[in-house]
Design an enzyme around this catalytic site. Structure first.
Site, PDB file in Angstrom:
ATOM      1  N   CYS A 157      13.024 -10.509  -5.969  1.00 57.59           N
ATOM      2  CA  CYS A 157      11.974 -10.407  -6.875  1.00 57.59           C
ATOM      3  C   CYS A 157      11.764 -10.588  -8.550  1.00 57.59           C
ATOM      4  CB  CYS A 157      11.510  -8.809  -6.941  1.00 57.59           C
ATOM      5  SG  CYS A 157       9.471  -8.657  -7.421  1.00 57.59           S
ATOM      6  N   HIS A 208       0.786  17.520 -11.544  1.00 64.31           N
ATOM      7  CA  HIS A 208      -0.182  18.695 -12.626  1.00 64.31           C
ATOM      8  C   HIS A 208       0.328  19.757 -12.515  1.00 64.31           C
ATOM      9  CE1 HIS A 208      -3.320  15.981 -12.292  1.00 64.31           C
ATOM     10  NE2 HIS A 208      -3.484  15.516 -10.520  1.00 64.31           N
ATOM     11  N   CYS A 210       9.945 -10.326 -11.070  1.00 67.31           N
ATOM     12  CA  CYS A 210       9.289  -9.698 -11.984  1.00 67.31           C
ATOM     13  C   CYS A 210      10.227  -8.094 -12.173  1.00 67.31           C
ATOM     14  CB  CYS A 210       8.533  -9.154 -11.115  1.00 67.31           C
ATOM     15  SG  CYS A 210       7.582 -10.801 -11.523  1.00 67.31           S
ATOM     16  N   VAL A 242      -3.967   9.767  17.359  1.00 73.09           N
ATOM     17  CA  VAL A 242      -4.130  10.070  18.501  1.00 73.09           C
ATOM     18  C   VAL A 242      -5.945   9.822  18.744  1.00 73.09           C
ATOM     19  CG1 VAL A 242      -4.701  13.064  18.331  1.00 73.09           C
ATOM     20  CG2 VAL A 242      -2.935  12.238  17.824  1.00 73.09           C
TER      21      VAL A 242
END
Length: 479
Positions: free
Chosen positions: A396, A49, A398, A172
């Protein structure tokens, strides 16, 4: 005995670990999951941002702008993937102009560069597929996109290379304060550390309560997304927002760092911190609202949906401080723009530790650089699923991920052996077929390279199946 124990290997914990690795201090990084970046850090917008959305004078505003300006150098060193794209906040009504002006003034006060308010014609000149109903927009040249899970992987990998000890599958269960150190109890034994940093995200209230701090509460705010095929990425070159609401920055339309079109998220407060399911009603709302900005995306090209939970606290601003329990550092409610601010948050934590009495001596041999895992494929690339050369052997189809890339990921400093961990590092399984073609092939490579039985290779850790049935894709076309 460690100098510092960091709880949580998300984007905030990872940045702190990497920053501490520059100094002669002994650090351990604890993560309850089987890999780093398994919480909100892997399921968010991936937006860096600009820094105009937060009220001037807040910790959020200060650290968002500082963090934004650190990404370019970090990417040059760590190669996780970052691109400055610019962003727009769209206004559809005359009254929206007041909101745009307010955001502009926020940005100026926060020190954001590259800000301007542009009219609807200029918006459509820059983004031809934006709605004809847009009357004006706030443009920010400094915003961008990153690959959030690759960012965390790169940070922790570099931290480990420089001496940080990573402990995965380590939850934890209790913290006991002694005179000048802590005993941190985990499912794998006890750890002693002089300082503890609570970077546990949605579980930060649970961790704080272990040392008697119970004056804040974290409420998960679930955000759902729809990811579309790369064929749709022509529809947006910048990050496209709508005017924000009290629940957040609203529904966005953006091209991800790796080129998919993505829409979302919504914002819904839920009770279950583990609930990252998606719902038909929410996805329908997201798609309908996103079409107000960019009407023409084709939902037949949607490939998956996902959700992540942001840690929203009952405080008005982020809390980053040494708590009333000396040497216990709390990071509370680091929601959006936490990803953007995380490098600057790490610097702030270093200053807090110095004030708390930790002695910092710079390492002369700190190595800031880390090689990328994903190799950019040129047009002349001749990959094939039957190639003998691992650099050309496609696993892969794709995403054009090669065997060599998967092998590289497996033999780095982070110990991984799940299919999802490989997916986050190489993108194997992130394409159109969502792993239907490559999942079993990835599993075989993991077992071979790590010399483990193939049944020990799971989808996402010890409680997940080794090779699940392919999940039926939603009927996104009705949206």
């Amino acid at each position: 005995m460690y100098d510092i124990c960091i709880i949580g290997a998300g984007t905030v914990g990872a940045n702190i670990a990497r920053e501490l690795a520059k100094y002669k201090v002994r650090v351990c990084l604890l993560e309850k999951e089987e890999d780093v970046s398994c919480g909100a850090s892997k399921a968010n917008s991936g937006i860096v941002h600009g820094g105009y959305s937060d009220e001037p004078g807040t910790v959020k505003a200060e650290l968002c702008v500082k963090g934004n300006r650190m990404y370019d150098q970090l990417n040059k060193e760590l190669h996780f993937g970052y691109r400055e794209t610019g962003s727009m906040v769209l206004g559809f009504r005359d009254e929206d102009t007041k909101t745009l002006e307010k955001l502009y003034q926020y940005g100026i006060q926060n020190g954001v560069g590259g800000l301007s308010i542009i009219d609807g014609d200029k918006v459509r000149e820059m983004e031809p597929y934006v709605s004809k109903d847009v009357k004006a927009a706030l443009y920010c040249a400094n915003a961008g996109v990153t690959s959030p899970y690759e960012f965390v992987v790169a940070l922790v990998e570099n931290a480990v290379t420089n001496g940080v000890e990573l402990k995965l599958n380590t939850e934890v269960t209790g913290i006991e304060k002694r005179d000048d150190y802590f005993i941190v109890s985990t499912n794998k034994g006890k750890i002693q550390a002089s300082y503890v940093i609570n970077a546990a995200g949605v579980y930060s209230d649970k961790i704080a309560s272990m040392v008697g701090i119970d004056d804040f509460k974290i409420t998960p705010r679930r955000g759902q997304y729809v990811l579309l095929d790369k064929e749709e990425n022509y529809l947006a070159s910048s990050v496209i927002f709508q005017v924000p609401t009290e629940l957040g920055k609203g529904i966005l339309v953006t091209t991800t760092y790796h080129g998919n079109l993505m829409v979302g998220p919504n914002a819904e407060e839920i009770d279950d911190k583990e609930d990252v399911s998606t719902t038909e009603e929410a996805l329908e709302y997201i798609v309908k609202t996103a079409r107000l900005s960019v009407p023409a995306f084709n939902m037949k090209k949607a490939i998956t949906s996902f959700a992540g939970n942001r840690p929203v606290s009952n405080k008005k601003d982020w809390v980053i401080e040494e708590s009333r329990v000396g040497r216990f550092i709390n990071l509370v409610g680091i929601d959006s723009p936490g990803l953007t601010a995380s490098p600057a948050i790490a610097l702030k934590v270093i200053e807090i530790l110095k004030s708390a009495g930790l002695n910092f001596i710079t390492k002369p041999d700190f190595e800031p650089n880390r090689k990328p895992i994903i190799k950019v494929k040129e047009e002349a690339f001749k990959g094939d699923i039957n190639a003998a050369n691992p650099d050309e052997h496609i696993i892969c189809r794709c995403e054009q991920v090669t065997e060599a890339e998967i092998v590289d990921a497996l033999h780095r400093d982070l110990p991984i052996k799940s299919i999802d961990a490989i997916k986050r590092r190489t993108r194997a399984g992130m394409g159109r077929c969502q792993g239907a073609f490559c999942r079993s092939r990835v599993k075989e490579i993991i077992a071979r390279e790590l010399m483990i039985p193939i049944e020990e290779v799971t989808q996402r850790g010890k409680d997940s199946p080794g090779l699940p049935q392919r999940v039926k894709r939603g009927d996104y076309t009705k949206f």
